[in-house]
Design an enzyme around this catalytic site. Structure first.
Site, PDB file in Angstrom:
ATOM      1  N   GLU A  37      -2.027  10.521   7.955  1.00 43.30           N
ATOM      2  CA  GLU A  37      -1.402  10.842   6.687  1.00 43.30           C
ATOM      3  C   GLU A  37      -2.523  11.292   5.772  1.00 43.30           C
ATOM      4  OE1 GLU A  37      -0.521   7.995   3.787  1.00 43.30           O
ATOM      5  OE2 GLU A  37      -0.356   9.870   2.672  1.00 43.30           O
ATOM      6  N   ASN A  78      -7.330   4.130  -1.888  1.00 49.49           N
ATOM      7  CA  ASN A  78      -6.387   4.013  -3.006  1.00 49.49           C
ATOM      8  C   ASN A  78      -5.330   2.928  -2.837  1.00 49.49           C
ATOM      9  OD1 ASN A  78      -5.061   5.469  -1.038  1.00 49.49           O
ATOM     10  ND2 ASN A  78      -4.071   6.871  -2.456  1.00 49.49           N
ATOM     11  N   TYR A  79      -5.047   2.543  -1.591  1.00 53.36           N
ATOM     12  CA  TYR A  79      -4.174   1.382  -1.329  1.00 53.36           C
ATOM     13  C   TYR A  79      -4.910   0.511  -0.313  1.00 53.36           C
ATOM     14  CZ  TYR A  79      -0.170   3.572  -3.637  1.00 53.36           C
ATOM     15  OH  TYR A  79       0.684   4.130  -4.557  1.00 53.36           O
ATOM     16  N   CYS A 115      -1.584  10.148  -2.690  1.00 53.57           N
ATOM     17  CA  CYS A 115      -1.286  11.352  -1.908  1.00 53.57           C
ATOM     18  C   CYS A 115       0.099  11.869  -2.257  1.00 53.57           C
ATOM     19  CB  CYS A 115      -1.432  11.088  -0.418  1.00 53.57           C
ATOM     20  SG  CYS A 115      -0.503   9.678   0.112  1.00 53.57           S
TER      21      CYS A 115
HETATM   22  O1  G3P Z   1      -1.685   7.890  -1.382  1.00 51.26           O
HETATM   23  C1  G3P Z   1      -1.094   7.042  -0.471  1.00 51.26           C
HETATM   24  C2  G3P Z   1       0.402   7.162  -0.389  1.00 51.26           C
HETATM   25  O2  G3P Z   1       0.813   6.452   0.721  1.00 51.26           O
HETATM   26  C3  G3P Z   1       1.127   6.848  -1.654  1.00 51.26           C
HETATM   27  O3  G3P Z   1       1.994   5.806  -1.581  1.00 51.26           O
HETATM   28  O4  G3P Z   1       3.692   4.294  -2.402  1.00 51.26           O
HETATM   29  O5  G3P Z   1       2.302   5.532  -4.044  1.00 51.26           O
HETATM   30  O6  G3P Z   1       3.990   6.727  -2.720  1.00 51.26           O
HETATM   31  P1  G3P Z   1       3.060   5.570  -2.753  1.00 51.26           P
END
Ligand code: G3P
Length: 476
Positions: free
Chosen positions: A251, A155-156, A285
């Site tokens: 994580e 996702n990233y 997440c």
């Molecule tokens: O799902 C990965 C998590 O690290 C989300 O990152 O920056 O969207 O809160 P963010």
């Protein structure tokens, strides 16, 4: 047109007869690239060469290592559009968010380089301890761990990969990088920019291939000194059982609740919750995955949430839509399963509950109870259940009643109340009047319970990927 092949940079004896793995775009369904599936022997060779390369890299000065990271950030900065476009195509993230992710990565790497430059050791004399003496001086320095394995999620695929590779290299390690299969083309580009910046290719071997084939071999390799994993809880638990005496940071998933009291601007909070729950179709997440609303405002909040959800754009990431096709059919099937289970057990869908291909329409559920799977399981998709509470005790119990413990949001104009409640929440982070999120990236990012182990965040990641070493001078 022939599909581009993305081959690992560090392997020189590529087996031409091996069947390459096709990567399809989740929204256009077009084949966008072919990946080389590394064999176990190639994994072994990569790790051995990474170990040898690390023995040289660790002798570079901190300043030299940081300079290389600055050059890496510069390389990425000069390819933002190209990398964002690949990111959008490969994982179906809206183009604006894809650009943000790449720029965030540039900032992340620059900050990591600046941080490591400013991390110095300490010293202490023996005299502070009863009976101790000034004649003992301990010099405490940080040294690298050796070979770090970084496993990144889909996702990233740029940012969360760099968030592991940059601190690993800054600390003087080599870094074996295993991207998610869907996300590997992004990973390939990321490693390309690093090599273009001057990093020796054997220091950052890109391992592509199916986790089911090489995953166990990779995580159990005896030359590994650290594992950093971001991804699903099930995979995380399985890795944790296999790595043995190797430090690990993970994580994993989340079931972050937004607790809403009756003393807030509900229109504003509804917008925040919808952005937090549904951006990138809920494939984060740190997405809001439960709403826990005070009884006196639940009706009004539900109406506002429904209005906001119905304003979400649905369609292609090329048009910057918030709701895009999920990463694959299995992911969409799973969301539909959770919705169906809840509806069968008495929940009401206020909006959504519709599917077109892998697009699942954003769905709000009320009348939910704890017998429903959606109360417990992490959807990683656009469905949001709304629970009700009357007393603070109930809100705390509901929030804590989860295997996950990533973040909790409390929305209240009383900081006193929110702060007191924060003490009782079993979670890595409490956000008061803000949605759950990982950034800014120098903040510690912590998963408790089944949401993870260890701490990330720039300084914390450098610390976890290095260790202290003490040299004691004993004077006459
Ligand atoms: O799902 C990965 C998590 O690290 C989300 O990152 O920056 O969207 O809160 P963010």
């Amino acid at each position: 047109m022939t599909t581009q092949k993305y081959m690992p940079f560090h392997l020189h004896n590529i087996d031409d007869s091996r069947k390459l793995m096709p990567i399809k775009s989740p929204y256009s369904n077009e084949e966008i690239g072919l990946l080389y599936p590394c064999s176990k022997d190639e994994v072994d060779e990569s790790i051995k060469r990474a170990k040898a390369a690390q023995n040289i890299w660790k002798t570079e000065t901190v300043r030299q290592r940081a300079e290389l990271l600055f050059l890496w950030a510069k390389q990425i900065n000069s390819s933002v559009e190209e990398m964002a476009s690949i990111l959008m195509q490969e994982v179906g993230k809206g183009i604006d968010d894809a650009v943000k992710e790449v720029k965030r990565t540039v900032d992340f790497i620059n900050y990591t380089a600046e941080e490591v430059i400013h991390m110095t050791g300490e010293s202490m004399r023996g005299e502070n301890f009863p009976g101790g003496s000034r004649k003992k001086l301990a010099i405490i320095e940080r040294v690298p761990l050796g070979v770090v394995l970084s496993i990144a999620p889909f996702n990233y695929p740029i940012n969360l990969a760099a968030a592991k590779i940059a601190p690993a290299l800054a600390a003087g390690n080599s870094c074996i990088f295993k991207p998610a299969t869907q996300g590997s083309i992004c990973g390939w580009y990321l490693v390309k920019t690093l090599i273009d910046a001057g990093m020796p290719e054997e220091l950052v071997p890109l391992i592509t291939g199916k986790g089911s084939e090489i995953g166990d071999y990779l995580v159990q390799h005896p030359l590994l000194n650290f594992v950093s994993f971001t991804g699903g809880t099930e995979t995380g638990l399985s890795i944790a059982k296999k790595v043995g005496m190797v430090p690990i940071v993970m994580e994993l998933g989340g079931k972050d609740p937004a607790i809403v009291f009756d003393d807030v601007d509900l229109e504003l909070i509804a917008k925040t919750i919808v952005a937090g729950g549904f951006s990138y179709s809920g494939q984060r997440c740190t997405g809001i995955k439960r709403v826990i609303a005070h009884k006196s405002i639940i009706h009004e909040l539900t109406k506002l949430l429904t209005k906001e959800v119905e304003l979400l754009s649905i369609g292609s990431p090329e048009d910057n839509c918030s709701i895009v096709p999920l990463i694959d059919t299995k992911a969409a099937d799973y969301i539909v399963e959770l919705i169906d289970d809840a509806l069968q057990k008495g929940a009401v869908a206020l909006t959504g509950n519709k599917r077109e291909g892998n697009i699942v329409y954003p769905t709000l559920l009320t009348n939910v109870n704890l017998n429903m799977r959606v109360a417990w399981e992490e959807p990683f998709g656009p469905v949001l259940p709304i629970f009700e509470f009357e007393t603070e005790e109930e809100a705390v119990n509901l929030a804590n009643a989860s295997d996950y413990g990533l973040q909790v949001s409390i929305f209240s104009s009383s900081y006193d109340r929110a702060f007191k409640m924060s003490d009782r929440l079993e979670t890595g982070t409490v956000q008061i009047n803000g949605r759950p999120e990982r950034g800014p990236d120098h903040f510690p990012f912590i998963g408790t319970k089944h949401s993870g182990i260890g701490v990330q965040g720039i300084r914390k990641s450098i610390e976890s990927m290095s260790r202290e070493k003490v040299t004691i001078l004993n004077f006459e």
